[in-house]
Design a protein around this motif. Structure first.
Motif, PDB file in Angstrom:
ATOM      1  N   VAL A   6      38.128  29.386 -23.061  1.00  0.00           N
ATOM      2  CA  VAL A   6      38.472  28.254 -22.208  1.00  0.00           C
ATOM      3  C   VAL A   6      37.362  27.228 -22.336  1.00  0.00           C
ATOM      4  O   VAL A   6      36.170  27.575 -22.311  1.00  0.00           O
ATOM      5  CB  VAL A   6      38.626  28.689 -20.730  1.00  0.00           C
ATOM      6  N   ASN A   7      37.730  25.979 -22.514  1.00  0.00           N
ATOM      7  CA  ASN A   7      36.771  24.881 -22.551  1.00  0.00           C
ATOM      8  C   ASN A   7      37.125  23.904 -21.430  1.00  0.00           C
ATOM      9  O   ASN A   7      38.284  23.519 -21.276  1.00  0.00           O
ATOM     10  CB  ASN A   7      36.828  24.177 -23.914  1.00  0.00           C
ATOM     11  N   VAL A   8      36.110  23.541 -20.669  1.00  0.00           N
ATOM     12  CA  VAL A   8      36.295  22.620 -19.538  1.00  0.00           C
ATOM     13  C   VAL A   8      35.503  21.361 -19.841  1.00  0.00           C
ATOM     14  O   VAL A   8      34.309  21.445 -20.137  1.00  0.00           O
ATOM     15  CB  VAL A   8      35.763  23.267 -18.236  1.00  0.00           C
ATOM     16  N   TRP A  54      29.583   6.510 -19.669  1.00  0.00           N
ATOM     17  CA  TRP A  54      29.446   7.785 -18.965  1.00  0.00           C
ATOM     18  C   TRP A  54      29.519   8.920 -19.977  1.00  0.00           C
ATOM     19  O   TRP A  54      30.294   8.848 -20.937  1.00  0.00           O
ATOM     20  CB  TRP A  54      30.555   7.929 -17.916  1.00  0.00           C
ATOM     21  N   PRO A  55      28.757   9.983 -19.756  1.00  0.00           N
ATOM     22  CA  PRO A  55      28.796  11.100 -20.708  1.00  0.00           C
ATOM     23  C   PRO A  55      30.058  11.950 -20.548  1.00  0.00           C
ATOM     24  O   PRO A  55      30.821  11.772 -19.600  1.00  0.00           O
ATOM     25  CB  PRO A  55      27.559  11.917 -20.321  1.00  0.00           C
ATOM     26  N   VAL A  56      30.262  12.850 -21.483  1.00  0.00           N
ATOM     27  CA  VAL A  56      31.282  13.898 -21.355  1.00  0.00           C
ATOM     28  C   VAL A  56      30.534  15.225 -21.333  1.00  0.00           C
ATOM     29  O   VAL A  56      29.665  15.459 -22.179  1.00  0.00           O
ATOM     30  CB  VAL A  56      32.291  13.872 -22.517  1.00  0.00           C
ATOM     31  N   LEU A  57      30.850  16.064 -20.348  1.00  0.00           N
ATOM     32  CA  LEU A  57      30.194  17.369 -20.225  1.00  0.00           C
ATOM     33  C   LEU A  57      31.224  18.444 -20.523  1.00  0.00           C
ATOM     34  O   LEU A  57      32.353  18.393 -20.020  1.00  0.00           O
ATOM     35  CB  LEU A  57      29.632  17.535 -18.799  1.00  0.00           C
ATOM     36  N   SER A  58      30.836  19.411 -21.345  1.00  0.00           N
ATOM     37  CA  SER A  58      31.776  20.438 -21.806  1.00  0.00           C
ATOM     38  C   SER A  58      31.200  21.832 -21.592  1.00  0.00           C
ATOM     39  O   SER A  58      30.054  22.099 -21.964  1.00  0.00           O
ATOM     40  CB  SER A  58      32.058  20.152 -23.281  1.00  0.00           C
ATOM     41  N   ILE A  59      31.999  22.708 -20.982  1.00  0.00           N
ATOM     42  CA  ILE A  59      31.570  24.085 -20.684  1.00  0.00           C
ATOM     43  C   ILE A  59      32.401  25.051 -21.519  1.00  0.00           C
ATOM     44  O   ILE A  59      33.631  24.925 -21.573  1.00  0.00           O
ATOM     45  CB  ILE A  59      31.793  24.412 -19.190  1.00  0.00           C
ATOM     46  N   GLY A  95      41.566  16.768 -10.940  1.00  0.00           N
ATOM     47  CA  GLY A  95      40.976  15.458 -10.684  1.00  0.00           C
ATOM     48  C   GLY A  95      42.032  14.369 -10.556  1.00  0.00           C
ATOM     49  O   GLY A  95      43.234  14.638 -10.520  1.00  0.00           O
ATOM     50  N   ASP A  96      41.563  13.118 -10.487  1.00  0.00           N
ATOM     51  CA  ASP A  96      42.488  11.992 -10.314  1.00  0.00           C
ATOM     52  C   ASP A  96      43.315  11.744 -11.574  1.00  0.00           C
ATOM     53  O   ASP A  96      44.420  11.205 -11.498  1.00  0.00           O
ATOM     54  CB  ASP A  96      41.713  10.714  -9.981  1.00  0.00           C
ATOM     55  N   PHE A  97      42.743  12.102 -12.723  1.00  0.00           N
ATOM     56  CA  PHE A  97      43.413  11.841 -13.999  1.00  0.00           C
ATOM     57  C   PHE A  97      43.403  13.078 -14.880  1.00  0.00           C
ATOM     58  O   PHE A  97      42.374  13.731 -15.009  1.00  0.00           O
ATOM     59  CB  PHE A  97      42.718  10.693 -14.755  1.00  0.00           C
ATOM     60  N   GLY A  98      44.540  13.364 -15.490  1.00  0.00           N
ATOM     61  CA  GLY A  98      44.623  14.457 -16.449  1.00  0.00           C
ATOM     62  C   GLY A  98      44.965  13.895 -17.813  1.00  0.00           C
ATOM     63  O   GLY A  98      45.623  12.857 -17.922  1.00  0.00           O
ATOM     64  N   TRP A  99      44.508  14.590 -18.834  1.00  0.00           N
ATOM     65  CA  TRP A  99      44.740  14.106 -20.196  1.00  0.00           C
ATOM     66  C   TRP A  99      46.044  14.691 -20.735  1.00  0.00           C
ATOM     67  O   TRP A  99      46.335  15.867 -20.540  1.00  0.00           O
ATOM     68  CB  TRP A  99      43.567  14.498 -21.089  1.00  0.00           C
ATOM     69  N   LEU A 100      46.816  13.856 -21.406  1.00  0.00           N
ATOM     70  CA  LEU A 100      48.104  14.261 -21.975  1.00  0.00           C
ATOM     71  C   LEU A 100      48.250  13.715 -23.377  1.00  0.00           C
ATOM     72  O   LEU A 100      47.610  12.733 -23.745  1.00  0.00           O
ATOM     73  CB  LEU A 100      49.266  13.621 -21.210  1.00  0.00           C
ATOM     74  N   SER A 101      49.132  14.318 -24.103  1.00  0.00           N
ATOM     75  CA  SER A 101      49.514  13.778 -25.396  1.00  0.00           C
ATOM     76  C   SER A 101      51.019  13.940 -25.497  1.00  0.00           C
ATOM     77  O   SER A 101      51.543  15.014 -25.248  1.00  0.00           O
ATOM     78  CB  SER A 101      48.818  14.563 -26.494  1.00  0.00           C
ATOM     79  N   ASP A 102      51.701  12.858 -25.815  1.00  0.00           N
ATOM     80  CA  ASP A 102      53.147  12.931 -26.000  1.00  0.00           C
ATOM     81  C   ASP A 102      53.557  11.793 -26.930  1.00  0.00           C
ATOM     82  O   ASP A 102      52.714  11.193 -27.590  1.00  0.00           O
ATOM     83  CB  ASP A 102      53.886  12.899 -24.653  1.00  0.00           C
ATOM     84  N   ALA A 103      54.849  11.505 -26.961  1.00  0.00           N
ATOM     85  CA  ALA A 103      55.343  10.477 -27.885  1.00  0.00           C
ATOM     86  C   ALA A 103      54.720   9.103 -27.596  1.00  0.00           C
ATOM     87  O   ALA A 103      54.685   8.235 -28.464  1.00  0.00           O
ATOM     88  CB  ALA A 103      56.865  10.393 -27.795  1.00  0.00           C
ATOM     89  N   ASN A 157      35.985  11.961 -12.637  1.00  0.00           N
ATOM     90  CA  ASN A 157      37.298  11.946 -11.968  1.00  0.00           C
ATOM     91  C   ASN A 157      38.373  12.592 -12.838  1.00  0.00           C
ATOM     92  O   ASN A 157      39.565  12.485 -12.533  1.00  0.00           O
ATOM     93  CB  ASN A 157      37.694  10.538 -11.519  1.00  0.00           C
ATOM     94  N   SER A 158      37.944  13.270 -13.884  1.00  0.00           N
ATOM     95  CA  SER A 158      38.885  14.012 -14.725  1.00  0.00           C
ATOM     96  C   SER A 158      38.236  15.283 -15.229  1.00  0.00           C
ATOM     97  O   SER A 158      37.083  15.278 -15.664  1.00  0.00           O
ATOM     98  CB  SER A 158      39.314  13.149 -15.914  1.00  0.00           C
ATOM     99  N   CYS A 159      38.985  16.362 -15.160  1.00  0.00           N
ATOM    100  CA  CYS A 159      38.515  17.672 -15.627  1.00  0.00           C
ATOM    101  C   CYS A 159      39.631  18.255 -16.483  1.00  0.00           C
ATOM    102  O   CYS A 159      40.682  18.636 -15.964  1.00  0.00           O
ATOM    103  CB  CYS A 159      38.231  18.558 -14.422  1.00  0.00           C
ATOM    104  N   LEU A 160      39.394  18.287 -17.781  1.00  0.00           N
ATOM    105  CA  LEU A 160      40.392  18.810 -18.723  1.00  0.00           C
ATOM    106  C   LEU A 160      40.057  20.253 -19.051  1.00  0.00           C
ATOM    107  O   LEU A 160      38.899  20.567 -19.333  1.00  0.00           O
ATOM    108  CB  LEU A 160      40.383  17.948 -19.995  1.00  0.00           C
ATOM    109  N   ILE A 161      41.058  21.120 -19.004  1.00  0.00           N
ATOM    110  CA  ILE A 161      40.857  22.543 -19.274  1.00  0.00           C
ATOM    111  C   ILE A 161      41.702  22.924 -20.480  1.00  0.00           C
ATOM    112  O   ILE A 161      42.934  22.791 -20.453  1.00  0.00           O
ATOM    113  CB  ILE A 161      41.258  23.376 -18.037  1.00  0.00           C
ATOM    114  N   ASN A 162      41.030  23.374 -21.537  1.00  0.00           N
ATOM    115  CA  ASN A 162      41.710  23.770 -22.780  1.00  0.00           C
ATOM    116  C   ASN A 162      41.681  25.292 -22.911  1.00  0.00           C
ATOM    117  O   ASN A 162      40.617  25.891 -22.773  1.00  0.00           O
ATOM    118  CB  ASN A 162      40.994  23.203 -24.012  1.00  0.00           C
ATOM    119  N   PHE A 163      42.834  25.897 -23.217  1.00  0.00           N
ATOM    120  CA  PHE A 163      42.928  27.350 -23.407  1.00  0.00           C
ATOM    121  C   PHE A 163      43.180  27.637 -24.877  1.00  0.00           C
ATOM    122  O   PHE A 163      44.177  27.168 -25.433  1.00  0.00           O
ATOM    123  CB  PHE A 163      44.076  27.914 -22.562  1.00  0.00           C
TER     124      PHE A 163
END
Ligand code: MD6
Ligand code: FE
Length: 201
Positions: A193-195, A128-133, A57-65, A102-108
């Motif tokens: 996997v969680n989407v 807006w809701p968050v949908l999780s698969i 998507g247009d935006f991906g989620w990150l975590s850093d310093a 506009n964002s789809c985060l995929i967790n393994f």
């Protein structure tokens, strides 16, 4: 479509994706992972997360310093791949909202991976809701209210289940306490996997 059950204002759709839809989605996620390789982010506190993640998507989620945030690019500098059409269709079918995510985060999740209790609050607007698969191994999902203290409820999520956090549940604390590694045959090496789909801006 109507949820199978509500848990703490979260809508739970059990068995929403059939076996064929699950394996088709896994193929689409593999293609995303090929273009945007999954990585294990550092939390802002300097601890690595036990899950690996990537985005579409247009935006991906990150975590850093710099903290938890959305970025238009993968840590390698490339733009994220597109969100598969099948996921956009599922979003409109289950949420009924007018805007596309506009964002789809995929967790393994590998063996022993888990996700601490958190709120999803890095988005600009919580209307807006968050949908999780859930795909692959079963996971023990825990959800509470909008504050960290207070009671919680747990339920096992299986491959093909979908959870929507919207309205009163949008800022509910939630996490994954553990997975039953090897409980599903969907992924050849096991794991989960969680989407999650979101409107970020
Ligand atoms: C997981 N899920 O299922 C973690 N977030 O692995 C989440 O963090 C989540 O299930 C927002 C909405 C629904 C979720
Ligand atoms: Fe979350």
């Amino acid at each position: 479509m109507k949820p199978t059950l509500m848990v703490r204002n979260a809508s739970v759709f059990k068995g929403c994706l059939n076996a064929g839809q699950q394996s088709d989605l896994v193929s689409e996620l593999r293609e995303i992972a090929r273009i945007a390789p999954p990585f294990s982010p550092q939390t802002p506190y300097g601890k690595p997360m036990s899950v690996k993640l990537t985005s579409a998507g247009d935006f991906g989620w990150l975590s850093d310093a710099h903290g938890y945030r959305y970025s238009e690019t993968h840590p390698n500098g490339a733009r994220w791949p597109e969100i598969p059409q099948s996921l956009l269709s599922l979003w409109f079918l289950l949420t009924g909202v007018s805007r596309a995510p506009n964002s789809c985060l995929i967790n393994f999740y590998g063996e022993g991976a888990k996700m601490g209790m958190h709120q999803d609050r890095d988005e600009k607007c919580f209307d807006w809701p968050v949908l999780s698969i859930s795909l692959g191994d079963e996971a023990l999902f825990r959800i509470g209210g909008a504050t960290r203290s207070g009671s919680t409820e747990s339920l096992w999520l299986s491959s093909g289940d979908v959870v929507v956090l919207g309205d009163e549940a949008r800022l509910a604390y939630h996490g994954i306490d553990r997975i039953r590694f090897g409980s599903s045959g969907l992924l050849p090496k096991g794991g989960r996997v969680n989407v999650t789909l979101r409107v970020v801006d």
